[in-house]
Design an enzyme around this catalytic site. Structure first.
Site, mmCIF file in Angstrom:
data_model
loop_
_atom_site.group_PDB
_atom_site.id
_atom_site.type_symbol
_atom_site.label_atom_id
_atom_site.label_comp_id
_atom_site.label_asym_id
_atom_site.label_seq_id
_atom_site.Cartn_x
_atom_site.Cartn_y
_atom_site.Cartn_z
ATOM 1 N N GLU A 29 0.844 -1.212 0.058
ATOM 2 C CA GLU A 29 -0.097 -0.109 0.015
ATOM 3 C C GLU A 29 0.898 1.245 -0.067
ATOM 4 O O GLU A 29 0.704 2.043 -0.860
ATOM 5 C CB GLU A 29 -0.851 -0.014 1.036
ATOM 6 N N SER B 201 14.082 -42.068 -16.088
ATOM 7 C CA SER B 201 13.021 -41.038 -15.574
ATOM 8 C C SER B 201 13.162 -39.593 -16.220
ATOM 9 O O SER B 201 12.266 -38.822 -15.994
ATOM 10 C CB SER B 201 13.173 -40.805 -13.839
ATOM 11 N N GLY C 47 12.125 -39.392 -4.280
ATOM 12 C CA GLY C 47 11.953 -40.636 -4.723
ATOM 13 C C GLY C 47 10.813 -41.345 -4.075
ATOM 14 O O GLY C 47 10.285 -41.010 -2.965
#
Length: 369
Positions: A56, A173, A299
């Site tokens: 503000e 992966s 994992g």
């Protein structure tokens, strides 16, 4: 009277302003503010860092003059009304002479909630609250959790195929998800003051664990969970050897810490017999160090341990539109069998978004009774 649709439009502008300080305001919330005159934004501000001006006063300063009669201030969070490192924003708003303030979320602190509204209304200022409240609250998940329940806020980040597999049976992966999902992961790393992985992930993937965004690279505190001291001889790993190595801490057993100390690697040594004790000790260390949130990239074993210990608060899960259809492929989480649906771990306050072809589902973790 400004129509409700305009209130939402200007509040979205305030949200955009708040996000300019993405991940930089801890332990404070991200807050944005805009000043509107005659249905036009004439100034905006945001809270950049703890100790710096709140949104503000920043917007008022950016305006550089008194607001015009009838000006409206839009702010994403209820203005503060107490003295801290900065003066109360309610006083700055009153002094500026606004006739109306439109607010998104209520301050989650029970000691403050609603008091800012009351102070402004008592000063004759019209207050409209709750505009895009859900989005404004969602902006500050970490702050909200810490202020209401204590911290740190622990979130798991996972990625899997549609059948819940995080890697092939041989361990492949990279990459299950696409570029857009990985970019969103970088934003999450920027949001959290700390990131954690297990020793298995460190050995298998050798991740950097930095937030690499278009405007530059940054590094949260990197916590490597290694109770058994498996990594003491692996000073070649990125987290121990790169330019941010002084932001890496190994969390290990008391009898393992000396090996890391000898290698010049910072440690938090904890004495814990069970996973639950270990995670509790880790959280205590984070509180002591002022780390309000931890993003865990686990994992399967570590994910299962966090969930089994009921120690994680939130889940970010990316689902890729692919199937491995292989029972030997690696699962999302290991853990004890949950033989009934009533025993399932669920999410609440769910949000979904698309990142390229991948879907991000996130929400607060609810453990079965």
């Amino acid at each position: 009277m400004t129509p409700p649709t305009s209130h939402e439009r200007f509040m979205r502008r305030a949200l955009d302003a708040a996000k300019r300080a993405w991940g930089d305001t801890h332990p404070n919330p991200m807050v944005g503010a805009v000043i509107v005159e005659n249905d036009t934004v004439v100034a905006e501000g945001f809270h950049a860092r703890a100790g710096q001006p709140h949104a503000e006063p920043a917007a008022i300063r950016a305006l550089g003059r008194r607001p015009a009669p009838g000006a409206t201030l839009y702010v994403t969070l209820e203005p503060c009304c107490t003295h801290g490192r900065t003066p109360p924003c309610t006083e700055a708003i009153k002094a500026a002479g606004f006739s109306r303030v439109v607010i998104g979320a209520t301050d989650p602190n029970p000691a403050h909630a609603g008091h800012g509204f009351g102070i402004l209304r008592a000063a004759g200022i019209e207050v409209i609250a709750g505009v895009l409240a859900d989005e404004c609250e969602d902006l500050n998940l970490i702050f909200n959790r810490v202020i209401t329940a204590g911290g740190p806020f622990v979130a798991l980040k996972t990625a899997a195929t549609l059948d819940g597999r995080t890697a092939t049976r041989t361990g492949e992966s990279q990459w299950i998800t696409g570029l857009d999902a990985r970019a969103e992961t970088m934003r999450l790393r920027k949001l959290f003051p700390a990131i954690a992985i297990g020793s298995g992930t460190a050995l298998a993937d050798n991740p950097r664990l930095t937030a690499r965004l278009p405007d530059g690279e940054s590094c949260p505190v990197r916590l490597v969970l290694d109770r058994r001291g498996r990594l003491a001889d692996r000073t070649d790993l990125h987290v121990f050897s790169d330019a941010y190595r002084d932001r890496t801490v190994v969390v290990t057993g008391k009898d393992r810490a000396t090996r890391f100390d000898a290698a010049g690697i910072a440690t938090w040594s904890v004495d814990a017999e069970t996973d639950a004790d270990f995670f509790a000790a880790l959280k205590a260390c984070c509180r002591d160090e002022g780390l309000a949130g931890v993003l865990v990239e686990p994992g399967a074993t570590l994910a299962g341990a966090w969930l089994d210990a009921r120690a994680a608060d939130y889940l970010y899960h990316f689902a890729a539109p692919s199937l491995l259809a292989d029972p030997a492929a690696r699962p999302l989480a290991d853990g004890p069998a949950r033989p009934t649906l009533a025993a399932a771990i669920r999410l609440r306050d769910i949000r979904r978004s698309f990142h390229g072809d991948d879907t991000l589902t996130r929400g607060a973790i609810v453990y079965p009774a």
